[in-house]
Motif scaffolding. Structure first.
Motif, short mmCIF file in Angstrom:
data_model
loop_
_atom_site.label_atom_id
_atom_site.label_comp_id
_atom_site.label_asym_id
_atom_site.label_seq_id
_atom_site.Cartn_x
_atom_site.Cartn_y
_atom_site.Cartn_z
N LYS A 180 0.83 -1.21 0.00
CA LYS A 180 0.00 0.00 0.00
C LYS A 180 0.86 1.25 0.00
N ALA A 181 1.88 1.28 0.85
CA ALA A 181 2.71 2.48 0.95
C ALA A 181 3.36 2.80 -0.40
N GLN A 182 3.90 1.79 -1.05
CA GLN A 182 4.61 2.02 -2.33
C GLN A 182 3.62 2.38 -3.44
N ARG A 183 2.45 1.76 -3.41
CA ARG A 183 1.45 2.10 -4.43
C ARG A 183 0.99 3.55 -4.26
N LEU A 184 0.75 3.94 -3.01
CA LEU A 184 0.35 5.30 -2.71
C LEU A 184 1.39 6.30 -3.22
N ILE A 185 2.66 6.01 -2.94
CA ILE A 185 3.74 6.91 -3.37
C ILE A 185 3.77 6.98 -4.91
N CYS A 186 3.67 5.83 -5.58
CA CYS A 186 3.67 5.82 -7.06
C CYS A 186 2.48 6.59 -7.62
N LEU A 187 1.32 6.45 -6.99
CA LEU A 187 0.13 7.15 -7.48
C LEU A 187 0.29 8.66 -7.30
N LEU A 188 0.92 9.07 -6.20
CA LEU A 188 1.20 10.50 -6.00
C LEU A 188 2.13 11.00 -7.10
N ARG A 189 3.13 10.22 -7.44
CA ARG A 189 4.07 10.61 -8.51
C ARG A 189 3.32 10.72 -9.83
N GLU A 190 2.45 9.76 -10.10
CA GLU A 190 1.69 9.80 -11.37
C GLU A 190 0.78 11.02 -11.45
N ALA A 191 0.35 11.48 -10.25
CA ALA A 191 -0.52 12.68 -10.22
C ALA A 191 0.31 13.96 -10.28
N GLY A 192 1.62 13.82 -10.43
CA GLY A 192 2.48 14.99 -10.63
C GLY A 192 3.14 15.51 -9.36
N TYR A 193 2.96 14.84 -8.24
CA TYR A 193 3.59 15.28 -6.99
C TYR A 193 5.06 14.86 -7.00
N ASP A 194 5.95 15.85 -7.14
CA ASP A 194 7.36 15.47 -7.28
C ASP A 194 8.23 15.91 -6.11
N LYS A 195 7.59 16.44 -5.03
CA LYS A 195 8.37 16.84 -3.85
C LYS A 195 8.85 15.60 -3.09
N THR A 196 9.80 15.85 -2.17
CA THR A 196 10.25 14.77 -1.31
C THR A 196 9.09 14.26 -0.47
#
Ligand SMILES: [Zn+2]
Ligand SMILES: [Zn+2]
Length: 337
Positions: A180-196
């Motif tokens: 879940k944690a890794q999927r959430l992080i990947c989905l945030l990246r796909e949505a354009g969130y590129d901050k740390t």
């Protein structure tokens, strides 16, 4: 013709295949085990021989140390291996990294133990592949019509909207450590969130393992160093338990979020002190469960861990043969999924 139970049967240690003399996801130590995926209720330490995907074996080693089994054997997706005359192959289940359905063939019959699965796309693992079979063994974690998971993009948009609205607050997202944690992080990246994105120490090992298998999580940093104000406006990902304990006090006025299929149940979010529930599950929802059973149209549907009754009733109403396995030892609580 042999009965299906001559091929595979529920026992106190889990599903046992008599002709092959092995178990699938046994809950007790056994001589020979086929493991569908790395979640702790499916993948336990202490077996003799373990057969699984490379990713699942790596998860087990990361969690239990290198002595987690006497011997291991890697099986790539869709490759086959013969165990005492039973053909075994592993086919993607779309649940977490390395997750597989165990496809067993013997005496002209095919049985599929799906482990845990979902039908939606997941950027961290290959999608579920339907396999025609005589018996399909399905989980039923969210086996009630009330459980319909919304699109994951909606839930991620909810989170990002809140982050934009409350730039002084820390968004502390509870997410299970494996998957879940890794999927959430990947989905945030796909949505354009590129901050740390800041992560709790308990996630670091599995995050690194995902990255070693080519899952790009973008810039991450431990959430353990820094002052309160450093995390203002940031997203912090942590195991669900950590969002409730002392650890969370290091953050400025946190917005506590929880990414889980159970967040469909408002009372559950309230009880857990969750301000922003995110309905994000790695398990099939009601529609996915019934769609899969309809699509595969197996001779028999066997239902395990979760809400078995509703799925059995659905099967009856749809003229399908089904039974509950009532296996013990699996979390119906989305354990860490
Ligand atoms: Zn699982
Ligand atoms: Zn499970």
């Amino acid at each position: 013709m042999a009965r299906y139970e001559d091929f595979l049967k529920p026992t106190p240690a889990g599903l046992y295949c008599p002709p092959g003399d092995f178990y699938v996801d046994p809950t007790r130590p056994v001589d020979r085990a086929v493991i569908t995926h790395g979640h702790a209720d499916h993948a336990r330490a202490g077996h003799g021989k373990v057969l699984a995907t490379r990713e699942t074996l790596a998860v087990m080693e990361a969690r239990y140390g290198e002595d987690y089994a006497a011997a291991t054997q890697t099986l790539a997706y869709r490759d086959g291996v013969d165990i005492n005359g039973v053909s075994v192959s592993l086919v993607p289940a779309g649940h977490v990294l390395g997750s597989a359905q165990a496809v067993l063939r013997w005496n002209g019959k095919t049985m599929v133990v799906s482990g845990d699965y979902k039908r939606r796309r997941d950027p961290t693992c290959p999608s579920f592949e339907p396999v025609a079979c005589d018996v399909f063994i399905s989980e039923a974690t969210f086996g009630l019509p009330v459980f319909r998971h919304p699109p994951d993009t909606d839930e991620i948009a909810k989170l990002l909207k809140s982050v934009a609205q409350f730039p002084e607050r820390t968004h502390l997202v509870g997410a299970y450590a494996l998957g879940k944690a890794q999927r959430l992080i990947c989905l945030l990246r796909e949505a354009g969130y590129d901050k740390t994105i800041f992560v709790h120490g308990a996630l670091e090992k599995i995050n690194a393992l995902y990255e070693s298998f080519g899952v790009d999580l973008g810039p991450l940093s431990p959430a353990t160093v820094g002052k309160k104000q450093d995390f203002a406006g940031a997203i912090v990902v942590a195991p669900p338990s950590a969002t409730q304990d002392r650890w969370s006090r290091r953050f400025a006025d946190p917005v506590v979020c929880f990414a889980s299929g159970w967040m469909r149940v408002r009372a559950r979010a309230r009880q857990g002190g969750v301000e922003l529930p995110l309905i994000l599950s790695d398990h099939a929802d009601w529609d996915e469960l019934t769609l899969t059973a309809s699509e595969l149209a197996p001779d028999e549907l066997w239902v395990t861990h979760g809400a078995e009754e509703a799925l059995l009733r659905w099967a009856e109403l749809n003229g399908r043969k089904a039974r509950a396995l009532s296996l013990m030892g699996y979390d119906d609580d989305e354990g860490e999924d």
